[in-house]
Design a protein around this motif. Structure first.
Motif, PDB file in Angstrom:
ATOM      1  N   GLY A  84      55.223  28.754  29.619  1.00 19.74           N
ATOM      2  CA  GLY A  84      56.167  28.385  30.839  1.00 19.74           C
ATOM      3  C   GLY A  84      56.473  26.966  30.234  1.00 19.74           C
ATOM      4  N   VAL A  85      56.878  26.387  31.072  1.00 16.75           N
ATOM      5  CA  VAL A  85      56.878  25.211  30.822  1.00 16.75           C
ATOM      6  C   VAL A  85      56.410  24.289  30.684  1.00 16.75           C
ATOM      7  CG1 VAL A  85      59.030  23.795  32.530  1.00 16.75           C
ATOM      8  CG2 VAL A  85      59.564  26.213  33.142  1.00 16.75           C
ATOM      9  N   CYS A  86      55.604  24.107  31.510  1.00 14.07           N
ATOM     10  CA  CYS A  86      54.310  23.443  31.551  1.00 14.07           C
ATOM     11  C   CYS A  86      53.544  23.851  29.996  1.00 14.07           C
ATOM     12  CB  CYS A  86      53.369  23.514  32.292  1.00 14.07           C
ATOM     13  SG  CYS A  86      53.870  23.106  34.256  1.00 14.07           S
ATOM     14  N   GLY A  87      53.511  24.547  29.147  1.00 18.83           N
ATOM     15  CA  GLY A  87      52.129  24.771  28.113  1.00 18.83           C
ATOM     16  C   GLY A  87      53.889  24.634  26.679  1.00 18.83           C
ATOM     17  N   GLY A 106      60.052  32.412  29.193  1.00 20.51           N
ATOM     18  CA  GLY A 106      58.521  32.317  29.307  1.00 20.51           C
ATOM     19  C   GLY A 106      58.205  31.883  31.100  1.00 20.51           C
ATOM     20  N   HIS A 107      59.367  31.695  31.810  1.00 20.87           N
ATOM     21  CA  HIS A 107      59.109  30.459  32.397  1.00 20.87           C
ATOM     22  C   HIS A 107      58.128  31.354  33.111  1.00 20.87           C
ATOM     23  CE1 HIS A 107      59.976  30.259  37.369  1.00 20.87           C
ATOM     24  NE2 HIS A 107      59.590  28.957  36.854  1.00 20.87           N
ATOM     25  N   ILE A 108      56.995  30.955  33.690  1.00 23.67           N
ATOM     26  CA  ILE A 108      56.532  31.295  34.675  1.00 23.67           C
ATOM     27  C   ILE A 108      55.922  31.461  36.291  1.00 23.67           C
ATOM     28  CG2 ILE A 108      53.493  31.495  35.139  1.00 23.67           C
ATOM     29  CD1 ILE A 108      53.065  29.720  32.547  1.00 23.67           C
ATOM     30  N   ALA A 109      57.131  32.190  36.704  1.00 25.17           N
ATOM     31  CA  ALA A 109      57.121  31.656  38.343  1.00 25.17           C
ATOM     32  C   ALA A 109      55.578  32.058  39.319  1.00 25.17           C
ATOM     33  CB  ALA A 109      57.982  33.174  38.603  1.00 25.17           C
ATOM     34  N   CYS A 110      55.269  30.866  39.284  1.00 23.20           N
ATOM     35  CA  CYS A 110      54.206  30.978  40.559  1.00 23.20           C
ATOM     36  C   CYS A 110      54.737  30.536  41.470  1.00 23.20           C
ATOM     37  CB  CYS A 110      53.593  29.622  40.339  1.00 23.20           C
ATOM     38  SG  CYS A 110      52.638  29.038  39.059  1.00 23.20           S
ATOM     39  N   ASP A 111      55.754  30.355  42.407  1.00 25.45           N
ATOM     40  CA  ASP A 111      56.156  30.094  43.762  1.00 25.45           C
ATOM     41  C   ASP A 111      57.558  31.221  43.744  1.00 25.45           C
ATOM     42  OD1 ASP A 111      57.438  30.017  45.820  1.00 25.45           O
ATOM     43  OD2 ASP A 111      57.274  27.490  45.935  1.00 25.45           O
ATOM     44  N   SER A 116      64.639  25.311  40.082  1.00 23.53           N
ATOM     45  CA  SER A 116      64.173  24.243  38.752  1.00 23.53           C
ATOM     46  C   SER A 116      63.155  23.557  39.010  1.00 23.53           C
ATOM     47  CB  SER A 116      65.729  23.477  39.014  1.00 23.53           C
ATOM     48  OG  SER A 116      65.483  21.911  40.230  1.00 23.53           O
ATOM     49  N   GLU A 117      63.141  22.991  37.345  1.00 27.97           N
ATOM     50  CA  GLU A 117      61.778  22.227  37.015  1.00 27.97           C
ATOM     51  C   GLU A 117      61.898  21.439  36.247  1.00 27.97           C
ATOM     52  OE1 GLU A 117      58.732  25.505  36.278  1.00 27.97           O
ATOM     53  OE2 GLU A 117      57.273  24.469  35.660  1.00 27.97           O
ATOM     54  N   LEU A 118      60.771  20.509  36.445  1.00 23.08           N
ATOM     55  CA  LEU A 118      60.763  19.207  35.559  1.00 23.08           C
ATOM     56  C   LEU A 118      59.567  18.917  34.711  1.00 23.08           C
ATOM     57  CD1 LEU A 118      61.975  16.077  34.369  1.00 23.08           C
ATOM     58  CD2 LEU A 118      61.841  15.403  36.476  1.00 23.08           C
ATOM     59  N   LEU A 132      51.880  17.117  34.734  1.00 16.18           N
ATOM     60  CA  LEU A 132      52.926  16.600  35.807  1.00 16.18           C
ATOM     61  C   LEU A 132      53.921  17.202  35.901  1.00 16.18           C
ATOM     62  CD1 LEU A 132      53.037  15.115  38.703  1.00 16.18           C
ATOM     63  CD2 LEU A 132      53.987  13.190  37.214  1.00 16.18           C
ATOM     64  N   ASP A 133      53.626  18.012  37.008  1.00 12.20           N
ATOM     65  CA  ASP A 133      54.969  19.060  37.437  1.00 12.20           C
ATOM     66  C   ASP A 133      55.834  19.529  38.599  1.00 12.20           C
ATOM     67  OD1 ASP A 133      56.638  21.433  36.906  1.00 12.20           O
ATOM     68  OD2 ASP A 133      54.717  23.105  37.009  1.00 12.20           O
ATOM     69  N   LEU A 134      56.927  19.080  38.417  1.00 11.28           N
ATOM     70  CA  LEU A 134      58.472  20.052  40.016  1.00 11.28           C
ATOM     71  C   LEU A 134      58.389  20.363  39.731  1.00 11.28           C
ATOM     72  CD1 LEU A 134      57.106  15.811  39.282  1.00 11.28           C
ATOM     73  CD2 LEU A 134      59.301  15.187  40.735  1.00 11.28           C
ATOM     74  N   ASP A 135      58.279  21.275  40.578  1.00 13.04           N
ATOM     75  CA  ASP A 135      60.007  22.280  41.667  1.00 13.04           C
ATOM     76  C   ASP A 135      60.107  22.329  42.400  1.00 13.04           C
ATOM     77  OD1 ASP A 135      57.629  23.431  39.638  1.00 13.04           O
ATOM     78  OD2 ASP A 135      57.414  25.646  40.169  1.00 13.04           O
ATOM     79  N   SER A 136      61.592  23.035  42.029  1.00 12.38           N
ATOM     80  CA  SER A 136      62.748  22.373  43.074  1.00 12.38           C
ATOM     81  C   SER A 136      62.620  23.614  43.810  1.00 12.38           C
ATOM     82  CB  SER A 136      63.770  21.472  42.967  1.00 12.38           C
ATOM     83  OG  SER A 136      64.466  21.475  43.785  1.00 12.38           O
TER      84      SER A 136
HETATM   85  N1  SME Z   1      56.537  26.972  36.786  1.00 10.51           N
HETATM   86  C1  SME Z   1      55.773  26.582  35.157  1.00 10.51           C
HETATM   87  C2  SME Z   1      53.710  26.858  36.000  1.00 10.51           C
HETATM   88  C3  SME Z   1      53.819  26.272  36.951  1.00 10.51           C
HETATM   89  S1  SME Z   1      54.810  26.398  38.915  1.00 10.51           S
HETATM   90  O1  SME Z   1      55.650  25.663  38.173  1.00 10.51           O
HETATM   91  C4  SME Z   1      52.995  25.370  39.429  1.00 10.51           C
HETATM   92  C5  SME Z   1      55.488  27.242  34.245  1.00 10.51           C
HETATM   93  O2  SME Z   1      56.524  27.722  34.017  1.00 10.51           O
HETATM   94  O3  SME Z   1      54.853  26.134  33.147  1.00 10.51           O
END
Ligand code: SME
Length: 165
Positions: A84-87, A106-111, A116-118, A132-136
């Motif tokens: 995912g983005v975090c990993g 490979g993005h993990i869709a929690c919500d 978009s994500e940072l 530290l994860d920010l989602d929009s």
């Molecule tokens: N989207 C993230 C997972 C964590 S959630 O967004 C809270 C990812 O792909 O790692």
């Protein structure tokens, strides 16, 4: 009691400078990493516009990121480094800015609302402590100024907090 100040009429670097000042005051005199993560997530969620999720994942045994304090809907608890983005941010030890999560393999869709994500790594020296994860809910919500601003906020969190050895 700490009062979250509404920030109006300023440019993005100015906004992040103001948030940095608020975060310094909020964490001053407190070293507990969980308490500080909880207050950091709450502050950012309330002062940054257009977020649907904001929170911490901490690196635990087996190279796994484990959910920490956050604001938003319940989220995935464990993410392997590299997933995912975090990993990906954890594996690279670099911030990852994703303008459109649907285009990130490979993005993990929690919500499902997240568009978009940072993700910014929490590191000190060559040691990684988490991200530290920010989602929009908006596509392309984050840009390079957000990356630089959130990296500076993550540094304030890291300086204030005593992290597990
Ligand atoms: N989207 C993230 C997972 C964590 S959630 O967004 C809270 C990812 O792909 O790692």
């Amino acid at each position: 009691m700490f009062k979250v100040k509404t920030i109006e009429g300023t440019d993005k670097p100015g906004l992040y400078r103001e948030i940095a000042g608020q975060l310094e005051s909020l964490l001053e005199g407190e070293g507990d990493a969980v308490a500080n993560a909880a207050n950091t997530a709450a502050l950012l969620f309330h002062v940054l516009p257009d977020l649907n999720w904001c929170g911490f994942y901490f690196l635990r045994e087996n190279q796994e990121l484990v959910l920490g304090p956050f604001q938003g809907k319940p989220a995935c608890i464990r993410i392997a480094v590299g997933d995912g983005v975090c990993g990906t941010a954890a594996a690279r030890r670099q911030s990852v800015l994703v303008p459109d999560v649907e285009a990130f393999d490979g993005h993990i869709a929690c919500d499902p609302e997240s568009r978009s994500e940072l993700v910014v790594p929490l590191a000190a020296g060559d040691r990684l402590y988490g991200v530290l994860d920010l989602d929009s809910p908006l596509v392309s919500r984050f840009d390079e100024q957000d990356r630089a601003g959130v990296e500076a906020l993550a540094e304030i969190y890291m300086r204030a907090s005593t992290l597990q050895e």
